[in-house]
Design an enzyme around this catalytic site. Sequence first.
Site, PDB file in Angstrom:
ATOM      1  CG  HIS A  19      40.512  61.272  55.044  1.00 48.79           C
ATOM      2  ND1 HIS A  19      39.519  60.477  55.587  1.00 48.79           N
ATOM      3  CD2 HIS A  19      41.679  60.603  55.248  1.00 48.79           C
ATOM      4  CE1 HIS A  19      40.058  59.391  56.095  1.00 48.79           C
ATOM      5  NE2 HIS A  19      41.371  59.444  55.903  1.00 48.79           N
TER       6      HIS A  19
ATOM      7  CG  ASP B 299      33.924  62.470  53.385  1.00 48.28           C
ATOM      8  OD1 ASP B 299      34.985  63.108  53.343  1.00 48.28           O
ATOM      9  OD2 ASP B 299      33.708  61.550  54.187  1.00 48.28           O
TER      10      ASP B 299
ATOM     11  CD  GLN C 242      32.258  64.621  56.257  1.00 56.98           C
ATOM     12  OE1 GLN C 242      32.131  63.405  56.327  1.00 56.98           O
ATOM     13  NE2 GLN C 242      33.011  65.297  57.095  1.00 56.98           N
TER      14      GLN C 242
ATOM     15  CG  HIS D  51      37.799  59.214  51.496  1.00 53.95           C
ATOM     16  ND1 HIS D  51      36.424  59.226  51.607  1.00 53.95           N
ATOM     17  CD2 HIS D  51      38.286  59.625  52.694  1.00 53.95           C
ATOM     18  CE1 HIS D  51      36.095  59.604  52.833  1.00 53.95           C
ATOM     19  NE2 HIS D  51      37.197  59.846  53.506  1.00 53.95           N
TER      20      HIS D  51
ATOM     21  NE  ARG E 128      31.438  63.788  62.065  1.00 57.08           N
ATOM     22  CZ  ARG E 128      32.403  64.328  61.354  1.00 57.08           C
ATOM     23  NH1 ARG E 128      32.876  65.526  61.685  1.00 57.08           N
ATOM     24  NH2 ARG E 128      32.916  63.685  60.315  1.00 57.08           N
TER      25      ARG E 128
ATOM     26  CE  LYS F   6      42.160  69.168  61.497  1.00 52.22           C
ATOM     27  NZ  LYS F   6      40.764  68.995  61.945  1.00 52.22           N
TER      28      LYS F   6
ATOM     29  CB  CYS G 185      37.086  57.518  55.563  1.00 51.27           C
ATOM     30  SG  CYS G 185      36.985  57.849  57.322  1.00 51.27           S
TER      31      CYS G 185
END
Length: 663
Positions: free
Chosen positions: A536, A402, A400, A404, A382, A488, A353
Amino acid sequence: MSDIQVVRIHAGQRAETTVTTGTKAWELFRDDADVVAARVAGQLKDLAYELADGDEVEGVLIDSADGRDILRHSTAHVMAQAVQQLFPAARLGIGPPIDNGFYYDFDVETPFVPEDLVKIESAMRKIIKENQRFERRVTTDAAALDELKDEPYKVELIGLKGGAGTEGTEGASVEVGAGELTIYDNIGRSGEAKWSDLCRGPHLPTTKRIPAFKLMRSAAAYWRGDEKNKQLQRIYGTAWETKEALEEHLHRIEEAERRDHRKLGRELDLYSFPDEIGSGLPVFHPKGGVIKREMEDYVRQRHIEEGFEYVGTPHIAKEGLFYTSGHLPYYGEGMFPALDVDGMDYRLKAMNCPMHNLIYRSRQRSYRELPLRLFEFGSVYRHEKSGVVHGLTRVRGFAQDDSHSYVTPEQAPGEIKHLLDFCLGLFRDFGLHDFYLELSTRDDSKPDKFIGSDEDWEMATEVLRKVCEESGLELVPDPGGAAYYGPKVSVQARDAIGRTWQMSTIQYDFNQPSTDRFNLEYVAADGTRQQPVMIHSAKFGSIERFIGVLVEHYAGAFPPWLAPVQVQGIPIAERHNDYLFDIAKQMKAQGLRVEVDESDDRMQKKIRNAQLQKVPFMLIAGDDDVEKGAVSFRYRDGRQDNGVPLAEAIERVAAAVASREQV
């Protein structure tokens, strides 16, 4: 004695009842043996709780979620009592209920072995048969410290009671909590305390209310989950409301072991976890690479169809970027240590992000561009603790999926619904159809863990809640589970054997776009500069994890469109090889994945090998087939059609792959 008024709630029915002072909760439910505790004003209580005027008392059934937790917590106490009978030098750690079971930690000189578990189970059965009573008593810190002076871990918990030190302490809330300190005694028939433990409770009325249990295994575990602390021995067990429920659970465990993605990954040659690379860093072999590529290609195309623009960002960035986003202050322990690059600190990214925010900020944006949807397969890293790394489902490096979405506040509800529908549609495409939603909110008791105003949190939470409720899916609360920057919702999917996996997450973020962070803006219709809302969304969480879930969901038998090898050609004799290689060439020209087994194995062995590799279709050819331009068409489940014309056989496979059917 005087009369008091209480409300009895049972089986959905409310009944006002007059009782005398001193009446216990169990007396309201004496006719229902399945009630094992009471809920009073939202708090769980033992059935020995003395009723007060105005109490609303609900019976807690043993087969409810709370009832099972109480059953398992009580069984953990019985196990600890049995351990100290057999191993008097054992010192007690903690013993909470967990999903489908319980554990208890012990400090012992010699690790437990399977034979020890058999002995402990036998001692537990004797304790259960004795019908010992769980009895709660309130004590003081000083008295508890004196009574438990030989239990160093309990003494430590007493010292942590009510203080900040209990934060993050695994299972500590089961033992102690803010306020009064309590100990539970196991009382024998003659009235003497047979065993005692520091505990908040509640518990079953007696040990005989434990219908079915089994000890599963032992393992090493650091005290309070901190690898800097001493390593203790943990015994895991399970307990259920009936023997039948226990047997069903054990069967599910057997089935889960059969489906274990780590085992199937080796057997099907999909991926591996080389020590030379490091823990939590998997590599995909060619067959696993096929699955990964198919998933990525399909999901990338679906994102484009849903209005997302594909972007790419680097694996590392200057450390300051993650201070701006708030990740280092609030998520720093999940990131790898800094790298020195030309005298500056860089970090492996744990999320995409911050970099997407820089893409948004690269030029002025207009309200006409919103929603602006950015998407990538971003490689993130991570710093997971070694004890939680598990195959593909908990890794340290992953891709990921991912995205946005940058929207106006008015567009946020519609965008969240769009994302939720998109996620559910993707899961159905991959063969998952049973879902519920989990709404993760802020923990108001820990304001330092979250950023933003109360008003922003309330508004964002309500937007998510409303969209979830309108979906018609079951909605489960998750207090305190929000990200530091906003609430979330996560999609929880059940697999073929009923296990739940957290899949996609959709997060409402009003913090990163703020002037204190990335200062994101768009020019509104009236010419003013406004702050967008950032949403997200990770559909699978990670490709690696989702592959692990799918391997277990399908037990390795992927649908044809995902199968690494879609067709196995099986010649009856060597002279039929060329015929099948020619067929394979025709099928590959249509994009199908085909192999021909030209080994010296007999035909039945070749069929068996294809079945073990879980290939969806087999084409078997002998002299008659070559003469007629046909094959014997065999399915993975053993069904077989003989003499199928070659064109029809190819069409069957192509149609199954194109339709994404679950053959």
